[in-house]
Design a protein around this motif. Structure first.
Motif, PDB file in Angstrom:
ATOM      1  N   ALA A  25      13.811  52.759  16.607  1.00 40.94           N
ATOM      2  CA  ALA A  25      12.881  51.824  17.241  1.00 40.94           C
ATOM      3  C   ALA A  25      11.666  51.575  16.350  1.00 40.94           C
ATOM      4  N   ALA A  26      11.207  52.607  15.619  1.00 33.53           N
ATOM      5  CA  ALA A  26      10.065  52.431  14.711  1.00 33.53           C
ATOM      6  C   ALA A  26      10.424  51.489  13.572  1.00 33.53           C
ATOM      7  N   VAL A  27      11.652  51.577  13.072  1.00 36.07           N
ATOM      8  CA  VAL A  27      12.114  50.616  12.063  1.00 36.07           C
ATOM      9  C   VAL A  27      12.105  49.214  12.655  1.00 36.07           C
ATOM     10  N   GLY A  28      12.533  49.098  13.909  1.00 35.07           N
ATOM     11  CA  GLY A  28      12.515  47.803  14.582  1.00 35.07           C
ATOM     12  C   GLY A  28      11.111  47.271  14.750  1.00 35.07           C
ATOM     13  N   ILE A  29      10.150  48.139  15.060  1.00 32.66           N
ATOM     14  CA  ILE A  29       8.763  47.702  15.205  1.00 32.66           C
ATOM     15  C   ILE A  29       8.218  47.190  13.879  1.00 32.66           C
ATOM     16  N   THR A  30       8.541  47.881  12.787  1.00 29.34           N
ATOM     17  CA  THR A  30       8.096  47.424  11.462  1.00 29.34           C
ATOM     18  C   THR A  30       8.649  46.043  11.148  1.00 29.34           C
ATOM     19  N   THR A  31       9.934  45.869  11.402  1.00 26.21           N
ATOM     20  CA  THR A  31      10.551  44.560  11.180  1.00 26.21           C
ATOM     21  C   THR A  31       9.909  43.502  12.062  1.00 26.21           C
ATOM     22  N   ALA A  32       9.646  43.868  13.321  1.00 24.93           N
ATOM     23  CA  ALA A  32       9.044  42.917  14.255  1.00 24.93           C
ATOM     24  C   ALA A  32       7.650  42.499  13.804  1.00 24.93           C
ATOM     25  N   LEU A  33       6.844  43.459  13.357  1.00 24.63           N
ATOM     26  CA  LEU A  33       5.486  43.134  12.916  1.00 24.63           C
ATOM     27  C   LEU A  33       5.503  42.232  11.687  1.00 24.63           C
ATOM     28  N   GLN A  34       6.490  42.420  10.829  1.00 27.03           N
ATOM     29  CA  GLN A  34       6.565  41.595   9.632  1.00 27.03           C
ATOM     30  C   GLN A  34       6.871  40.142   9.971  1.00 27.03           C
ATOM     31  N   PHE A  35       7.632  39.928  11.047  1.00 25.33           N
ATOM     32  CA  PHE A  35       8.026  38.568  11.392  1.00 25.33           C
ATOM     33  C   PHE A  35       7.276  37.994  12.585  1.00 25.33           C
TER      34      PHE A  35
ATOM     35  N   ALA B 110       2.112  50.716  -2.452  1.00 20.31           N
ATOM     36  CA  ALA B 110       2.413  51.691  -3.519  1.00 20.31           C
ATOM     37  C   ALA B 110       1.276  52.682  -3.678  1.00 20.31           C
ATOM     38  N   ALA B 111       0.036  52.196  -3.666  1.00 16.45           N
ATOM     39  CA  ALA B 111      -1.114  53.083  -3.832  1.00 16.45           C
ATOM     40  C   ALA B 111      -1.186  54.109  -2.701  1.00 16.45           C
ATOM     41  N   LEU B 112      -0.945  53.670  -1.459  1.00 14.30           N
ATOM     42  CA  LEU B 112      -0.985  54.583  -0.322  1.00 14.30           C
ATOM     43  C   LEU B 112       0.129  55.634  -0.413  1.00 14.30           C
ATOM     44  N   THR B 113       1.312  55.204  -0.804  1.00 14.11           N
ATOM     45  CA  THR B 113       2.453  56.125  -0.826  1.00 14.11           C
ATOM     46  C   THR B 113       2.347  57.108  -1.991  1.00 14.11           C
ATOM     47  N   LEU B 114       2.021  56.611  -3.170  1.00 12.53           N
ATOM     48  CA  LEU B 114       1.938  57.486  -4.341  1.00 12.53           C
ATOM     49  C   LEU B 114       0.789  58.487  -4.228  1.00 12.53           C
ATOM     50  N   SER B 115      -0.258  58.130  -3.477  1.00 12.07           N
ATOM     51  CA  SER B 115      -1.376  59.059  -3.294  1.00 12.07           C
ATOM     52  C   SER B 115      -1.085  60.104  -2.225  1.00 12.07           C
ATOM     53  N   GLY B 116       0.024  59.940  -1.499  1.00 18.85           N
ATOM     54  CA  GLY B 116       0.396  60.901  -0.466  1.00 18.85           C
ATOM     55  C   GLY B 116      -0.330  60.726   0.847  1.00 18.85           C
ATOM     56  N   SER B 117      -1.062  59.612   1.007  1.00 13.91           N
ATOM     57  CA  SER B 117      -1.847  59.415   2.227  1.00 13.91           C
ATOM     58  C   SER B 117      -1.212  58.428   3.203  1.00 13.91           C
ATOM     59  N   VAL B 118      -0.018  57.964   2.914  1.00 17.25           N
ATOM     60  CA  VAL B 118       0.582  56.933   3.756  1.00 17.25           C
ATOM     61  C   VAL B 118       0.916  57.485   5.135  1.00 17.25           C
ATOM     62  N   GLN B 119       0.628  56.683   6.166  1.00 17.09           N
ATOM     63  CA  GLN B 119       1.008  56.958   7.543  1.00 17.09           C
ATOM     64  C   GLN B 119       1.748  55.739   8.078  1.00 17.09           C
ATOM     65  N   VAL B 120       2.431  55.932   9.188  1.00 16.21           N
ATOM     66  CA  VAL B 120       3.266  54.850   9.671  1.00 16.21           C
ATOM     67  C   VAL B 120       2.441  53.623  10.048  1.00 16.21           C
ATOM     68  N   TRP B 121       1.185  53.829  10.506  1.00 19.47           N
ATOM     69  CA  TRP B 121       0.381  52.660  10.873  1.00 19.47           C
ATOM     70  C   TRP B 121      -0.002  51.846   9.638  1.00 19.47           C
ATOM     71  N   HIS B 122      -0.092  52.510   8.480  1.00 24.39           N
ATOM     72  CA  HIS B 122      -0.325  51.764   7.236  1.00 24.39           C
ATOM     73  C   HIS B 122       0.836  50.792   6.975  1.00 24.39           C
ATOM     74  N   VAL B 123       2.058  51.284   7.158  1.00 24.90           N
ATOM     75  CA  VAL B 123       3.234  50.434   6.935  1.00 24.90           C
ATOM     76  C   VAL B 123       3.243  49.285   7.934  1.00 24.90           C
ATOM     77  N   TYR B 124       2.905  49.593   9.199  1.00 23.00           N
ATOM     78  CA  TYR B 124       2.847  48.530  10.214  1.00 23.00           C
ATOM     79  C   TYR B 124       1.846  47.447   9.815  1.00 23.00           C
ATOM     80  N   LEU B 125       0.647  47.861   9.373  1.00 24.06           N
ATOM     81  CA  LEU B 125      -0.402  46.904   9.027  1.00 24.06           C
ATOM     82  C   LEU B 125       0.001  46.042   7.844  1.00 24.06           C
ATOM     83  N   ILE B 126       0.524  46.656   6.801  1.00 27.44           N
ATOM     84  CA  ILE B 126       0.907  45.890   5.608  1.00 27.44           C
ATOM     85  C   ILE B 126       2.074  44.962   5.920  1.00 27.44           C
TER      86      ILE B 126
END
Length: 478
Positions: A86-96, A134-150
C-alpha cells in the motif's frame, strides 16, 4: 522522467489523418471507402531522418534509462522502509495526483507558450528532484515522507512536461510522421526500460538506491543539451493560443462533442487507473509470493520492457491507428493480466509479462496517436493534457485501492481485479463505439467464414439479424 507520446476551428480539406466530428472512418472503426487510396507504408524509423527529432530521441533515451533506474530504486526503497505494498501505491498515487488535479492547466500552458522553452524548464526541474532524492538517500537520512514529497513535486512538474512533450512531437516531424514518431518515442522508452532496471538492480544490490537516484538526476543533462542544439527554424510552425477566459471549458466542450475522442479517453482512463499498477503487483509478487530480492523485481520489469519494445516497433510499422485495434488490445490486455494473476509457477508468471508488455504498449500508442491525429492543432495541448490526466491521473484513485486489495487479499487477487476491470471496460466501450459508428458485432459459426467481426448495419440482410445458430446462419448482436 519521460513517458510514452491539437483544435483549429477553421474548416479545410480532410486528409486520411484528419477527423471530422462523427464522420471519420478511423473514429468509427470502419475501413476507408474502397476508392480511398491506402496510406503509404513508411519505414520503421522514418522520423529519425529529421535532425531535431534525432536530437530529441537521443536525449530521451539517456534520461529514460535514468528514469527507469529511479523508478525501480524508488519502489524498492519504499518497500524496504515500510514492508507495505500500500505504501508503494501511495508513492505512485502522489506522483500522479497533480496530473489529476491540475492536468488541464498544464494543457492550457502548453497551448499558450513555446513548447521547447517549457521543456527546458521542466526537464531541468525533473533532474533536480532526482539529485535531491540522491542526496537524502546517500546521506542516510531518507525517510518515507521524503520519498512521498519528492514524488509529489515530480508530479507537479509532469503536469506541464507531459502535454508539452506530447504536443512537441508534431512540431519536430510534422503530421505525416506523427504516428511513427509516437511509436518510436514508446520504443525509446521501452528500450531504456530494458537497461534501466538491470542497472538499478545491480546498483541497489551492490551499493543501495542512492546511486540510482544520482545517475537519474545527471541523465537529464542529455535532453536539455538536445533541446538547446535544435534548429528552431526547422520546427513546424504551430500557432499559439492567446490568453483568454474559458480555455479550460473550451477544451472540455471540444472533446465532449467528439465520440472518437471521449470514448478513447474513457477507455484508457479505466486501464490506466486499474490495469497499469505494475509497481504494486510486481513488488508484491517478488516480495510476498516468490520471496526474492530487487534483482527479480528488475527481471520482471525487463521482461515487460522487452514485450513493450516489440509492441512499439510493430506499432511503428502501422500506417493507421484503428479504434477496433485499441478495443481488441484492451480486451486481450485484461485477459492476460488475469492469466498472469493465476499463473501456477514463477516462470509462467514471468513469461506472461512479455505479451502483457506488447499489448499494453499497443494500447498506449494506438490511443495516443488516434487522439492526436483526430484533434485540431490549436486544441492539441489541452486535449493531450486531458488524455494524460485521465490515463496517468487515474493512478491516485486506483493505486491506493489496488494496493489495499493486494495487501488484504494477496497479490493474486489484486492483479486479478485489475485485469477484470480492464476487460469489462474494454468490452463495454467497444460495444458503445460500435453503436456510435453504426456497426454490429457479427458472429458467424460456419466453417470457412470469419467467426467474429464488426460490420456496418446496412451490410446485413434483415434475416441475418435473427439468432439462428441452430441453422448455421450468422448471429448478429447490436
Amino acid at each position: 522522467m519521460s513517458t510514452g507520446s491539437g483544435s483549429d476551428s477553421v474548416p479545410g480539406p480532410q486528409t486520411p489523418h484528419e477527423t471530422a466530428p462523427g464522420a471519420s472512418p478511423e473514429a468509427t472503426g470502419r475501413g476507408a471507402p474502397p476508392s480511398a487510396p491506402a496510406a503509404p507504408r513508411k519505414g520503421m524509423f522514418s522520423s529519425l531522418r529529421v535532425r531535431n527529432y534525432r536530437l530529441f530521441a537521443t536525449g530521451q533515451v539517456v534520461s529514460n534509462t535514468g528514469t527507469w533506474m529511479q523508478r525501480i530504486a524508488q519502489d524498492w526503497l519504499v518497500l524496504s522502509l515500510t514492508g507495505s505494498s500500500a505504501a508503494v501505491g501511495i508513492t505512485t498515487a502522489l506522483q500522479f495526483l497533480p496530473m489529476l488535479l491540475f492536468g488541464l492547466y498544464g494543457g492550457v500552458l502548453t497551448d499558450r507558450f513555446p513548447k521547447r522553452k517549457l521543456l527546458l524548464v521542466t526537464q531541468s526541474a525533473m533532474g533536480g528532484t532526482g539529485l535531491a532524492l540522491a542526496a537524502l538517500t546517500l546521506s542516510g537520512s531518507v525517510q518515507v515522507w521524503h520519498v512521498y514529497l519528492i514524488a509529489f513535486l515530480l508530479g507537479l512538474v509532469t503536469v506541464v512536461d507531459n502535454p508539452s512533450r506530447q504536443a512537441f512531437v508534431v512540431e519536430m516531424v510534422g503530421k505525416e510522421d506523427l504516428r511513427n514518431a509516437v511509436s518510436l518515442n514508446s520504443a525509446n522508452f521501452q528500450s531504456a526500460r530494458l537497461i534501466g532496471p538491470a542497472v538499478a538492480g545491480a546498483l541497489i544490490t551492490a551499493f543501495g538506491s542512492g546511486w540510482a537516484f544520482l545517475l537519474n538526476g545527471l541523465s537529464f543533462a542529455a535532453p536539455i543539451a538536445g533541446l538547446l542544439m535544435m534548429r528552431t527554424a526547422e520546427l513546424h510552425k504551430v500557432d499559439r493560443v492567446p490568453r483568454s477566459k474559458g480555455q479550460l471549458r473550451e477544451g472540455l466542450r471540444y472533446v465532449s462533442g467528439r465520440p472518437e475522442l471521449i470514448w478513447t479517453i474513457v477507455l484508457v482512463g479505466f486501464i490506466g487507473t486499474f490495469g497499469f499498477n505494475f509497481p504494486i503487483w510486481l513488488t508484491a509478487f517478488t516480495y510476498h509470493v516468490y520471496h526474492q530480492g530487487p534483482g527479480t523485481y528488475a527481471l520482471f520489469n525487463s521482461l515487460m520492457a522487452a514485450g513493450s519494445l516489440v509492441g512499439a516497433l510493430l506499432a511503428a510499422r502501422r500506417s493507421s491507428s484503428r479504434l477496433r485495434l485499441l478495443v481488441g488490445a484492451a480486451v486481450l490486455f485484461g485477459a492476460l493480466e488475469m492469466a498472469a494473476a493465476l499463473a501456477p509457477s514463477f516462470w509462467i508468471f514471468a513469461v506472461l509479462l512479455a505479451p502483457i508488455g506488447v499489448v499494453g504498449l499497443t494500447i498506449n500508442v494506438t490511443a495516443n496517436s488516434s487522439v492526436q491525429l483526430a484533434t485540431d492543432p490549436l486544441m492539441r495541448g489541452r486535449v493531450m493534457a486531458l488524455f494524460m490526466m485521465v490515463f496517468v491521473g487515474g493512478t491516485p484513485l486506483g493505486a491506493p485501492l489496488v494496493g489495499w486489495i493486494t495487501d488484504s487479499f494477496g497479490p493474486r487477487i489484486g492483479f486479478l481485479s485489475g485485469g477484470l476491470v480492464s476487460l469489462l471496460a474494454a468490452v463495454l466501450i467497444g460495444l458503445i463505439l460500435a453503436r456510435v459508428g453504426g456497426l454490429r458485432l457479427r458472429i458467424d459459426l460456419r466453417r470457412g467464414h470469419r467467426h467474429v467481426a464488426f460490420v456496418p448495419r446496412a451490410a446485413l440482410p434483415p434475416d441475418d439479424a435473427e439468432p439462428t445458430a441452430s441453422s448455421g446462419k450468422p448471429v448478429t448482436v447490436a
